[in-house]
Scaffold this motif. Structure first.
Motif, PDB file in Angstrom:
ATOM      1  N   THR A   1      41.425  46.109  41.879  1.00  0.00           N
ATOM      2  CA  THR A   1      40.458  46.255  42.972  1.00  0.00           C
ATOM      3  C   THR A   1      39.200  46.968  42.488  1.00  0.00           C
ATOM      4  O   THR A   1      38.085  46.600  42.892  1.00  0.00           O
ATOM      5  N   SER A   2      39.353  47.959  41.620  1.00  0.00           N
ATOM      6  CA  SER A   2      38.176  48.658  41.096  1.00  0.00           C
ATOM      7  C   SER A   2      37.329  47.713  40.243  1.00  0.00           C
ATOM      8  O   SER A   2      36.093  47.728  40.322  1.00  0.00           O
ATOM      9  N   GLY A   3      37.977  46.898  39.430  1.00  0.00           N
ATOM     10  CA  GLY A   3      37.233  45.932  38.628  1.00  0.00           C
ATOM     11  C   GLY A   3      36.480  44.936  39.497  1.00  0.00           C
ATOM     12  O   GLY A   3      35.315  44.601  39.228  1.00  0.00           O
ATOM     13  N   LEU A   4      37.150  44.438  40.536  1.00  0.00           N
ATOM     14  CA  LEU A   4      36.489  43.501  41.451  1.00  0.00           C
ATOM     15  C   LEU A   4      35.325  44.182  42.178  1.00  0.00           C
ATOM     16  O   LEU A   4      34.261  43.575  42.375  1.00  0.00           O
ATOM     17  N   LEU A   5      35.529  45.435  42.594  1.00  0.00           N
ATOM     18  CA  LEU A   5      34.460  46.172  43.268  1.00  0.00           C
ATOM     19  C   LEU A   5      33.280  46.381  42.324  1.00  0.00           C
ATOM     20  O   LEU A   5      32.109  46.206  42.730  1.00  0.00           O
TER      21      LEU A   5
ATOM     22  N   THR B   1      37.576  54.279  44.717  1.00  0.00           N
ATOM     23  CA  THR B   1      38.760  54.314  43.851  1.00  0.00           C
ATOM     24  C   THR B   1      39.701  55.439  44.260  1.00  0.00           C
ATOM     25  O   THR B   1      40.929  55.263  44.306  1.00  0.00           O
ATOM     26  N   ALA B   2      39.111  56.600  44.579  1.00  0.00           N
ATOM     27  CA  ALA B   2      39.949  57.722  45.027  1.00  0.00           C
ATOM     28  C   ALA B   2      40.629  57.390  46.351  1.00  0.00           C
ATOM     29  O   ALA B   2      41.832  57.637  46.536  1.00  0.00           O
ATOM     30  N   ILE B   3      39.860  56.809  47.284  1.00  0.00           N
ATOM     31  CA  ILE B   3      40.457  56.420  48.569  1.00  0.00           C
ATOM     32  C   ILE B   3      41.532  55.363  48.352  1.00  0.00           C
ATOM     33  O   ILE B   3      42.613  55.403  48.953  1.00  0.00           O
ATOM     34  N   GLY B   4      41.254  54.395  47.456  1.00  0.00           N
ATOM     35  CA  GLY B   4      42.236  53.343  47.180  1.00  0.00           C
ATOM     36  C   GLY B   4      43.520  53.887  46.563  1.00  0.00           C
ATOM     37  O   GLY B   4      44.613  53.392  46.841  1.00  0.00           O
ATOM     38  N   TRP B   5      43.391  54.927  45.705  1.00  0.00           N
ATOM     39  CA  TRP B   5      44.584  55.520  45.091  1.00  0.00           C
ATOM     40  C   TRP B   5      45.529  56.071  46.161  1.00  0.00           C
ATOM     41  O   TRP B   5      46.734  55.813  46.141  1.00  0.00           O
TER      42      TRP B   5
ATOM     43  N   ARG C   1      51.009  50.408  41.344  1.00  0.00           N
ATOM     44  CA  ARG C   1      49.900  51.113  41.991  1.00  0.00           C
ATOM     45  C   ARG C   1      48.674  51.153  41.080  1.00  0.00           C
ATOM     46  O   ARG C   1      47.541  50.880  41.524  1.00  0.00           O
ATOM     47  N   SER C   2      48.890  51.462  39.797  1.00  0.00           N
ATOM     48  CA  SER C   2      47.773  51.534  38.858  1.00  0.00           C
ATOM     49  C   SER C   2      47.166  50.160  38.614  1.00  0.00           C
ATOM     50  O   SER C   2      45.938  50.010  38.551  1.00  0.00           O
ATOM     51  N   ARG C   3      48.004  49.139  38.485  1.00  0.00           N
ATOM     52  CA  ARG C   3      47.478  47.797  38.246  1.00  0.00           C
ATOM     53  C   ARG C   3      46.661  47.305  39.433  1.00  0.00           C
ATOM     54  O   ARG C   3      45.594  46.703  39.259  1.00  0.00           O
TER      55      ARG C   3
END
Length: 492
Positions: free
Chosen positions: A14-18, A181-185, A7-9
């Motif tokens: 995705t956060s890095g790509l965003l 990021t929060a929504i993605g988590w 989940r963290s990876r």
């Protein structure tokens, strides 16, 4: 270093790509806006210098007297987009010019750098004299006199616009990144929930609960649904494999126990007789002959048991290699079986009929090893003689049923229960387990050998029985394709 969870990876990826995407988009927007601003200023300056070159053909114009109202000139210069106009002589000295009243000399581009500008109308950036701000400058050769016309516009407004855009992009991008990021988590947590359920199921199975299955965690058309179905199929196969292994181990333990018992009985007899002879307990010739007879009988039992076990092992390893096939007819074996029954028990009525005791015997051509099939039929006949009362009738049926050649041995004995019938073909199984195994008692391999030989021929041995209603053992084999030039032999 402790590895991050999936989940963290995924979230970091995705956060890095965003972040990379937002940075590229912001840079592209800021760059395009900056180019647009510069192109607009360049167009204004180029058009203005072209006009000024034409109107100053006789030399630099005289200074304009605003009559104490500089705001009129300021408005005009702002309207044309060039707050600073300069006329330079051939040696680069200022021959005249105009500028907005609000600008002092420190805010203007350095005069000495204006003379070094290319006079072909190429826009150039110059810093202000005090280093605070930038100017966009265009220099064009004057017409009719030896000098240049320079038009300059400050870039403060354009730079401020670009800076505000970049700050806005950074702030909005940071807020968007944190929000997504929060929504993605939470979204990844919900999306990976089926995998956690699969993990819990796997842990339960690893703990010994082989009946556990992955619950319905997704539609069958989704990837997770396909994964769950595949895992459940695999788990079912594993459970069956473990059950089969446990059953095989149990059968092997029983087999070894039975083999040990079967071997021990004759060996004890042989050893006992030999021990009596060694101790001198057989003084008479008749006693020695009787001991030798017992040793010979027990050795014969050992030989037969060993040959039966060897045959079963060979049939398990490669059944087809134990056969010497040739065309034949089961009526030959049925007729010989009737004679064998009469010789074993002359008081038994023996009838040769069609299958199931109905009608006359019919042809049953097969491609088989006759000696092996005789061994099968001999086991079936011996079983009928052993386990039915003396004098009870036996019917031997032969013919074809459902496109298969069949040979029936039908007795009127006590029959067997469903449990006994289910295990009757097991090795070393006896319906009466309390019966003594000495004195020529069967080792319980006959029916197992009969079925193995039948299956080696592509057929089987089937049992139909019921307590108090006798039993029917049926040998079924594939029919021999008709060949008029080589008919199978038969006898009655």
């Amino acid at each position: 270093m402790r590895r991050l969870s999936l989940r963290s990876r995924l979230l970091l990826l995705t956060s890095g790509l965003l972040l990379a995407g937002l940075t590229l988009v912001s840079a592209a927007v800021a760059g395009n806006l900056e180019r647009y601003q510069l192109n607009r200023i360049d167009d204004q300056l180029t058009a203005l210098t072209a006009i000024l070159t034409g109107v100053s053909a006789g030399g630099p114009p005289e200074s304009i007297d605003t009559g104490g109202r500089p705001e009129l000139l300021d408005a005009a210069l702002d309207l044309i987009g060039a707050p600073y106009l300069v006329y330079l002589d051939a040696d680069g000295t200022v021959a005249g010019g105009l500028r907005t009243s609000g600008l002092d000399s420190g805010e203007l581009p350095p005069t000495d750098e204006l003379g070094d500008l290319p006079a072909d109308g190429t826009p150039v950036n110059l810093p202000a004299a005090d280093g605070d701000g930038r100017w966009r400058v265009v220099s064009v050769a004057a017409a009719g006199w030896d000098g240049t016309v320079v038009a300059a516009a400050p870039l403060d407004t354009a730079d401020a616009t670009i800076d505000r855009l970049r700050v806005t992009s950074i702030v909005s991008g940071a807020v968007l990144l944190v929000l997504l990021t929060a929504i993605g988590w939470f979204a990844l947590g919900r999306g990976l929930r089926p995998l956690r359920r699969i993990e819990h199921t796997a842990a339960a199975i690893a703990g010994g609960d082989l009946t556990r299955r992955v619950p319905g965690i997704g539609a069958s058309t989704t990837e997770i649904g396909h994964l769950a179905a595949s895992l459940n199929t695999m788990l079912g196969q594993l459970e069956r494999a473990f059950a089969d292994r446990a059953a095989a181990e149990a059968r092997m333990r029983t087999f070894l126990s039975d083999v040990s018992h079967e071997l021990r009985t004759p060996l004890v007899g042989i050893k006992g007789s030999a021990e009596l002879y060694r101790m001198g307990a057989l003084p008479e010739r008749a006693d020695v002959d009787a001991a030798m007879l017992r040793i010979d009988r027990e050795a014969t039992r050992l030989t037969a048991l060993t040959e039966d076990l060897l045959l079963l092992a060979r049939l398990d390893e490669g059944p087809e290699g134990q056969l010497d096939r040739a065309p034949m007819d089961l009526r030959t074996l049925a007729g010989d079986a009737r004679h064998d029954l009469r010789s074993l028990d002359a008081s038994r009525p023996v009838e040769l009929t069609g299958p199931d005791g109905v009608g006359p015997p019919g042809p049953a051509p097969v491609d088989a090893d006759e000696n092996r099939l005789r061994q099968v039929v001999a086991n079936l006949v011996g079983n009928a003689v052993t386990h039915t009362p003396a004098g009870s009738s036996v019917r031997i049926g032969v013919g074809t049923v459902g496109g298969r050649a069949v040979l029936d041995v039908i007795d009127e004995g006590p029959g067997m229960s469903a449990e006994q019938a289910e295990r009757v073909f097991d090795r070393f199984y006896r319906a009466n387990s309390s019966r003594e195994r000495s004195g020529g008692a069967s080792a319980g391999l006959g029916l197992s050998i009969a079925r193995s030989l039948a299956r080696a021929h592509g057929g089987d041995v089937e049992l139909r029985t019921r307590l108090g209603d006798g039993a029917r053992f049926r040998l079924t084999l594939p029919l021999l394709p008709s060949d008029p030039e080589h008919p199978p032999s038969s006898s009655s």
